[in-house]
Motif scaffolding. Structure first.
Motif, PDB file in Angstrom:
ATOM      1  N   LEU A  58       0.706  -1.201   0.008  1.00  0.00           N
ATOM      2  CA  LEU A  58       0.029  -0.056   0.044  1.00  0.00           C
ATOM      3  C   LEU A  58       0.989   1.226  -0.033  1.00  0.00           C
ATOM      4  N   GLY A  59       0.645   2.032  -1.027  1.00  0.00           N
ATOM      5  CA  GLY A  59       1.632   3.350  -1.218  1.00  0.00           C
ATOM      6  C   GLY A  59       1.136   4.222  -2.123  1.00  0.00           C
ATOM      7  N   MET A  60       1.574   5.340  -1.854  1.00  0.00           N
ATOM      8  CA  MET A  60       1.193   6.438  -3.000  1.00  0.00           C
ATOM      9  C   MET A  60       2.449   7.318  -3.331  1.00  0.00           C
ATOM     10  N   ALA A  61       2.387   7.856  -4.479  1.00  0.00           N
ATOM     11  CA  ALA A  61       3.185   8.722  -4.970  1.00  0.00           C
ATOM     12  C   ALA A  61       3.669   9.992  -4.178  1.00  0.00           C
TER      13      ALA A  61
ATOM     14  N   LEU B 137      -6.178   9.255  -0.521  1.00  0.00           N
ATOM     15  CA  LEU B 137      -5.988   8.502  -1.526  1.00  0.00           C
ATOM     16  C   LEU B 137      -5.787   6.784  -0.919  1.00  0.00           C
ATOM     17  N   GLY B 138      -4.927   6.788   0.136  1.00  0.00           N
ATOM     18  CA  GLY B 138      -4.923   5.515   0.802  1.00  0.00           C
ATOM     19  C   GLY B 138      -5.976   5.021   1.305  1.00  0.00           C
ATOM     20  N   SER B 139      -7.040   5.957   1.932  1.00  0.00           N
ATOM     21  CA  SER B 139      -8.369   5.341   2.458  1.00  0.00           C
ATOM     22  C   SER B 139      -9.168   4.804   1.235  1.00  0.00           C
ATOM     23  N   MET B 140      -9.075   5.371  -0.024  1.00  0.00           N
ATOM     24  CA  MET B 140      -9.954   4.827  -1.286  1.00  0.00           C
ATOM     25  C   MET B 140      -9.344   3.723  -1.801  1.00  0.00           C
TER      26      MET B 140
ATOM     27  N   LYS C 165      -7.525   5.068  11.861  1.00  0.00           N
ATOM     28  CA  LYS C 165      -8.623   5.753  11.182  1.00  0.00           C
ATOM     29  C   LYS C 165      -9.659   5.121  10.173  1.00  0.00           C
ATOM     30  N   ASN C 166      -9.091   3.899   9.531  1.00  0.00           N
ATOM     31  CA  ASN C 166      -9.818   3.325   8.569  1.00  0.00           C
ATOM     32  C   ASN C 166     -10.500   1.844   9.307  1.00  0.00           C
TER      33      ASN C 166
END
Length: 153
Positions: free
Chosen positions: A72-75, A83-86, A115-116
């Motif tokens: 799980l990662g984002m730019a 974005l991570g929650s999506m 949080k999720n």
């Protein structure tokens, strides 16, 4: 600009590899080879903005009643924007579709998972994970990741 989340496709492998490798070089995510990504592409979801891959996550089945969130990662520049929650929501929906009642992760981002809807647990309650991956990890005897789990109703 619209951000969408979708199942990964074979043509996403290079961008997935680049994103994951950036985290792996920092020691906060296990590296994934392009061959491994090709073999497991169906387990990945990606987020994209205007055709550019900006986030990813995957599910890995650890047993009949347990899946793990992996990779799980984002730019850069996209953290803290939902974005991570999506991506996690898409992975949870996928786990529910598979009729898997538990979803877990090993993470350094505990607050994000809390949080999720996840709770912190002792990682030793997941022998499936320990024998699948941890046995081969360089941090096996000094693991500093935190285990989190969410029950899916």
């Amino acid at each position: 600009m619209t951000i969408t989340c979708r199942k990964a496709q074979p043509n996403d492998v290079d961008a997935l590899h680049e994103l994951i490798q950036g985290y792996a070089e920092k020691g906060i995510m296990l590296p994934r080879s392009k061959d491994a990504l090709k073999r497991h592409i169906n387990s990945f979801f990606v987020a994209e903005e205007d055709g550019k891959l900006i986030g990813c996550g995957s599910l890995f089945r650890l047993g009949s009643d347990l899946v793990e969130i992996r990779s799980l990662g984002m730019a850069e520049g996209y953290k803290g924007k939902g974005l991570g929650s999506m991506i996690v929501d898409a992975l949870i929906d996928e786990a529910r579709a598979m009729r898997i009642p538990k979803i877990m992760a090993l993470t350094y981002a505990v607050d994000f998972f809390l949080k999720n809807g996840f709770t912190v647990v002792n990682k030793e309650i997941f022998p499936e994970k320990v024998w699948t991956d941890c046995v081969n990890c360089s941090k096996q005897h000094a693991c500093d990741e935190i285990a989190v789990v969410r029950m899916l109703g």
